[in-house]
Design an enzyme around this catalytic site. Structure first.
Site, PDB file in Angstrom:
ATOM      1  N   PRO A 281       0.888  -1.086   0.092  1.00 37.00           N
ATOM      2  CA  PRO A 281      -0.145   0.017   0.081  1.00 37.00           C
ATOM      3  C   PRO A 281       0.960   1.309   0.133  1.00 37.00           C
ATOM      4  O   PRO A 281       1.707   1.419   0.679  1.00 37.00           O
ATOM      5  CB  PRO A 281      -0.740  -0.121   1.384  1.00 37.00           C
ATOM      6  CG  PRO A 281       0.167  -0.840   2.260  1.00 37.00           C
ATOM      7  CD  PRO A 281       0.879  -1.667   1.482  1.00 37.00           C
ATOM      8  N   CYS A 348       3.727  29.555 -16.259  1.00 32.53           N
ATOM      9  CA  CYS A 348       3.157  29.874 -17.324  1.00 32.53           C
ATOM     10  C   CYS A 348       2.617  28.667 -18.092  1.00 32.53           C
ATOM     11  O   CYS A 348       3.438  28.437 -19.140  1.00 32.53           O
ATOM     12  CB  CYS A 348       4.370  30.704 -17.806  1.00 32.53           C
ATOM     13  SG  CYS A 348       4.614  32.113 -17.046  1.00 32.53           S
ATOM     14  N   TYR A 377       2.170  11.127  -3.685  1.00 31.64           N
ATOM     15  CA  TYR A 377       2.485  11.282  -5.249  1.00 31.64           C
ATOM     16  C   TYR A 377       2.262  12.956  -5.397  1.00 31.64           C
ATOM     17  O   TYR A 377       1.594  13.361  -6.120  1.00 31.64           O
ATOM     18  CB  TYR A 377       1.162  10.592  -6.385  1.00 31.64           C
ATOM     19  CG  TYR A 377       1.325   9.041  -6.131  1.00 31.64           C
ATOM     20  CD1 TYR A 377       2.408   8.499  -6.539  1.00 31.64           C
ATOM     21  CD2 TYR A 377       0.573   8.300  -5.387  1.00 31.64           C
ATOM     22  CE1 TYR A 377       2.582   6.905  -6.157  1.00 31.64           C
ATOM     23  CE2 TYR A 377       0.372   7.086  -5.051  1.00 31.64           C
ATOM     24  CZ  TYR A 377       1.404   6.348  -5.467  1.00 31.64           C
ATOM     25  OH  TYR A 377       1.580   4.995  -5.201  1.00 31.64           O
TER      26      TYR A 377
END
Ligand SMILES: *Cc1c(COP(=O)(O)O)cnc(C)c1O
Length: 426
Positions: A281, A348, A377
């Site tokens: 996990p 940008c 993540y």
């Protein structure tokens, strides 16, 4: 469940007001909660209490790639977790955090010969091989070192995990694992190779799974294969069921199945396997144990909704740009009314958008905001795009807190670069 709660109108991480951390270290910054990490590790282990897994019980090998911060790994090491690593760098991190080599699993389609040698010298518990070509290389590396590698093949069960295409790994067209139909032949050839000892089987079909049905289907296929492999004379002592359990990101959506339901499904699906089970996990342990704390730079009028421009950007938290991921966005000191707004970073790129037309707390320039469920993540995928230094990481433990990775300085960011000799001098 997490430990980011409002107290006296201010969001706290456990007992620490996030306003205090923002004042002390600036923004953007990642903040992790130890109590939340510990709670999730405990809940996951407890969910496996009823699975049959032999005398040693199941091995819970945390997927390091979800969040490899040294303090996070050390917290999990103390709770007895192992590690699932996908590179030599992750392997070194896991060992330095105090995770026993025996509890380390090495996954990934592209392990290099150097990484294999490193892992063999460390004495890791198992290599999860993803091709016969990889078995050939590992055999050569192990033989040259006079060592033996314990291996499992990762099987691609050709099951659709029903998650985002970019984090789906168990379909036949994905790069992962060996094809189900080729498994018997692959094990037969591996059994002939010197330097490798086949001990198990592995599967991992994807991440952020919100339905147990595809996992159950994959485990059913693995169970059938274990029987076939044993009938062909292979000793299958370990069965690695991967990770993938989802976490709630959007409170208005149905929550993914909790670990207890997952554990009950596993107990049923693996009954009679007579193997040591391994779990990997990642997200479910660390996902909602972190937030990205950011400050509103300014609010700019937009065509439909105002643009809330925050000082975090896609380089700090890439999930929305990469996977269209949804993160809850909350004011640290809510002012009361809720409004619709677009939340964007300063980079940008139009992709540097965290939310469009989002119903959220009304905020003004200078206000603090948190992106919730940013433990997994998130910091680990950060880049320095737009020459933005890497974001610091803070761990909270009760009323204590500590900077576990300081903000990268501009000098650290830029100073490593060198001019070639033809551009030096004038
Ligand atoms: C990424 C990964 C995991 C962890 O997945 P989560 O969804 O974070 O639980 C486990 N095993 C392997 C092989 C992986 O690549």
């Amino acid at each position: 469940m997490d430990h980011f709660l409002y107290r006296d109108g201010v969001m706290h991480a456990e007992d620490v007001p996030l306003t205090l951390i923002a004042e002390a270290v600036g923004t953007p910054t990642y903040v992790y909660s130890t109590a939340t990490i510990e709670r999730h590790a405990r809940v996951f282990k407890e969910a496996l209490a009823d699975v049959e897994s032999g005398p040693d019980g199941p091995l819970v090998a945390y997927a390091v790639k979800a969040n490899p911060n040294a303090a996070v790994l050390a917290t999990l090491a103390r709770l007895g977790l192992g590690a699932d690593v996908v590179s030599g760098g992750e392997l070194v991190r896991a060992r330095r955090a105090g995770i026993a080599a025996e509890k380390i699993i090495f996954s990934g389609v592209g392990k290099t010969a150097d990484e294999m040698a490193l892992a063999l010298r460390e004495g890791i518990g198992q290599f999860n091989l993803e091709s016969e070509e990889e078995a050939e290389t590992l055999s050569a590396v192990a033989t040259s070192l006079g060592m033996e590698a314990r291996v499992a093949f990762r099987i691609n069960p050709d099951v659709d995990a029903g998650t985002h295409a970019k984090i789906s790994t168990g379909k036949s067209e994905n790069k992962f694992g060996i094809p189900y139909a080729g498994a018997i032949a692959a094990y037969a050839r591996a059994a002939e190779r010197p330097g490798v000892r086949v001990q198990g089987i592995a599967v991992h079909i994807g991440s952020q799974l919100t339905d147990l049905t595809p996992l159950e289907a994959a485990f059913g296929r693995i169970g059938a294969l274990i029987a076939e492999l044993r009938a062909a004379g292979h000793a299958i002592a370990t069965a690695d069921l991967g990770g993938g359990l989802g976490v709630p990101y959007d409170p208005s959506q149905p929550a993914p199945p909790p670990p207890a339901l997952y554990g009950a499904m596993v107990a049923k699906a693996t009954k009679g396997w007579n193997a040591r089970l391994i779990f990997e996990p990642g997200r479910v342990i660390i996902g909602n144990a972190g937030v990205l704390l950011t400050r509103v730079i300014r609010v700019k009028p937009g065509a439909a909704n105002p643009f809330v421009i925050v000082d975090a950007a896609m380089n700090d938290l890439m999930r929305p740009a990469l996977y269209d991921a949804w993160h809850d966005i909350r004011a640290i000191v809510p002012r009361g009314p809720r409004v619709a707004a677009n939340v964007v970073g300063p980079v940008c790129e139009t992709g540097d958008t965290f939310a469009m037309g989002r119903a959220m707390d009304r905020v003004e320039a200078g206000d603090l905001v948190a992106f919730m469920t940013a433990g997994a993540y998130a910091a680990t995928m950060a880049s320095t795009y737009n020459s933005r230094p890497l974001t610091p990481e803070i761990v909270v433990n009760g009323a204590d807190w500590s900077v576990v990775r300081p903000r990268q300085s501009l000098e650290q960011l830029i100073g490593e670069e060198r001019l070639p000799n033809w551009l030096q001098g004038d």
